[in-house]
Motif scaffolding. Structure first.
Motif, PDB file in Angstrom:
ATOM      1  N   ILE A  39      -8.450   7.696   9.004  1.00 37.05           N
ATOM      2  CA  ILE A  39      -9.869   7.311   9.093  1.00 37.05           C
ATOM      3  C   ILE A  39     -10.110   6.456  10.333  1.00 37.05           C
ATOM      4  N   LEU A  40      -9.203   5.506  10.605  1.00 36.01           N
ATOM      5  CA  LEU A  40      -9.357   4.654  11.788  1.00 36.01           C
ATOM      6  C   LEU A  40      -9.259   5.472  13.081  1.00 36.01           C
ATOM      7  N   TRP A  52       2.148   0.374  11.134  1.00 37.39           N
ATOM      8  CA  TRP A  52       2.369   1.722  10.620  1.00 37.39           C
ATOM      9  C   TRP A  52       3.515   2.419  11.345  1.00 37.39           C
ATOM     10  N   PRO A  75      -7.356  -2.373  14.283  1.00 39.71           N
ATOM     11  CA  PRO A  75      -6.609  -1.111  14.259  1.00 39.71           C
ATOM     12  C   PRO A  75      -5.295  -1.192  15.033  1.00 39.71           C
ATOM     13  N   ALA A 112      -1.800   6.372   0.975  1.00 40.91           N
ATOM     14  CA  ALA A 112      -3.024   5.598   1.207  1.00 40.91           C
ATOM     15  C   ALA A 112      -3.032   5.031   2.626  1.00 40.91           C
ATOM     16  N   GLU A 113      -1.869   4.571   3.076  1.00 36.37           N
ATOM     17  CA  GLU A 113      -1.778   4.026   4.425  1.00 36.37           C
ATOM     18  C   GLU A 113      -2.035   5.124   5.466  1.00 36.37           C
ATOM     19  N   ARG A 114      -1.521   6.318   5.221  1.00 31.51           N
ATOM     20  CA  ARG A 114      -1.752   7.441   6.133  1.00 31.51           C
ATOM     21  C   ARG A 114      -3.238   7.808   6.158  1.00 31.51           C
ATOM     22  N   ASN A 115      -3.897   7.751   5.017  1.00 28.11           N
ATOM     23  CA  ASN A 115      -5.335   8.042   4.969  1.00 28.11           C
ATOM     24  C   ASN A 115      -6.137   6.991   5.732  1.00 28.11           C
ATOM     25  N   ILE A 116      -5.764   5.731   5.587  1.00 31.06           N
ATOM     26  CA  ILE A 116      -6.463   4.652   6.297  1.00 31.06           C
ATOM     27  C   ILE A 116      -6.295   4.821   7.804  1.00 31.06           C
ATOM     28  N   VAL A 117      -5.076   5.129   8.234  1.00 26.10           N
ATOM     29  CA  VAL A 117      -4.825   5.335   9.667  1.00 26.10           C
ATOM     30  C   VAL A 117      -5.610   6.543  10.167  1.00 26.10           C
ATOM     31  N   LEU A 171      -2.762  -2.647  12.737  1.00 27.93           N
ATOM     32  CA  LEU A 171      -2.410  -1.679  11.701  1.00 27.93           C
ATOM     33  C   LEU A 171      -1.552  -0.559  12.276  1.00 27.93           C
ATOM     34  N   ILE A 197       0.861  -1.175   0.000  1.00 26.43           N
ATOM     35  CA  ILE A 197       0.000   0.000   0.000  1.00 26.43           C
ATOM     36  C   ILE A 197       0.904   1.233   0.000  1.00 26.43           C
TER      37      ILE A 197
END
Length: 108
Positions: free
Chosen positions: A14-15, A105, A98, A7-12, A101, A3
């Motif tokens: 959002i979580l 991260w 989370p 994109a990974e920063r955006n997912i984190v 993740l 990823i």
């Protein structure tokens, strides 16, 4: 499958936002009296653990490793408290996702 970092920063992000909103809902739910059946001290301990979880969230965003360990410790205390009073619900295991993740991260 890899990823991208953005994109990974955006997912984190959002979580983290989702955990914040769910934590606020959980505190309001607790103070509304829905956890009163588990004893006098359970609601206070439950809210204290949620507040400590709120402390770890901004530091996870800044990739502090100790904050992830604090997150895992709070989860362990939360699960232990819930098992002790009989309030454990299986859906709370979803918080492990989370946590994994966040660990990945901060170590990347």
């Amino acid at each position: 499958m890899s990823i991208s970092k953005s994109a990974e920063r955006n997912i984190v992000g959002i979580l983290i936002g989702l955990l914040f909103v769910l934590g606020l809902f959980d505190i309001l739910y607790t103070f509304a009296g829905f956890h009163a059946e588990y004893g006098l001290h359970y609601p206070a301990a439950h809210v204290l653990l949620n507040v400590l979880l709120f402390v770890s969230i901004p530091f996870i965003w800044s990739k502090e490793k100790w904050a992830v360990y604090l997150f895992w410790g709070i989860l362990a205390c939360h699960y232990g408290l819930d098992l002790y009073v009989g309030a454990f619900q299986f859906w709370k295991c979803a918080l492990l996702i989370p946590g994994l993740l966040f660990y990945r991260w901060t170590n990347s």
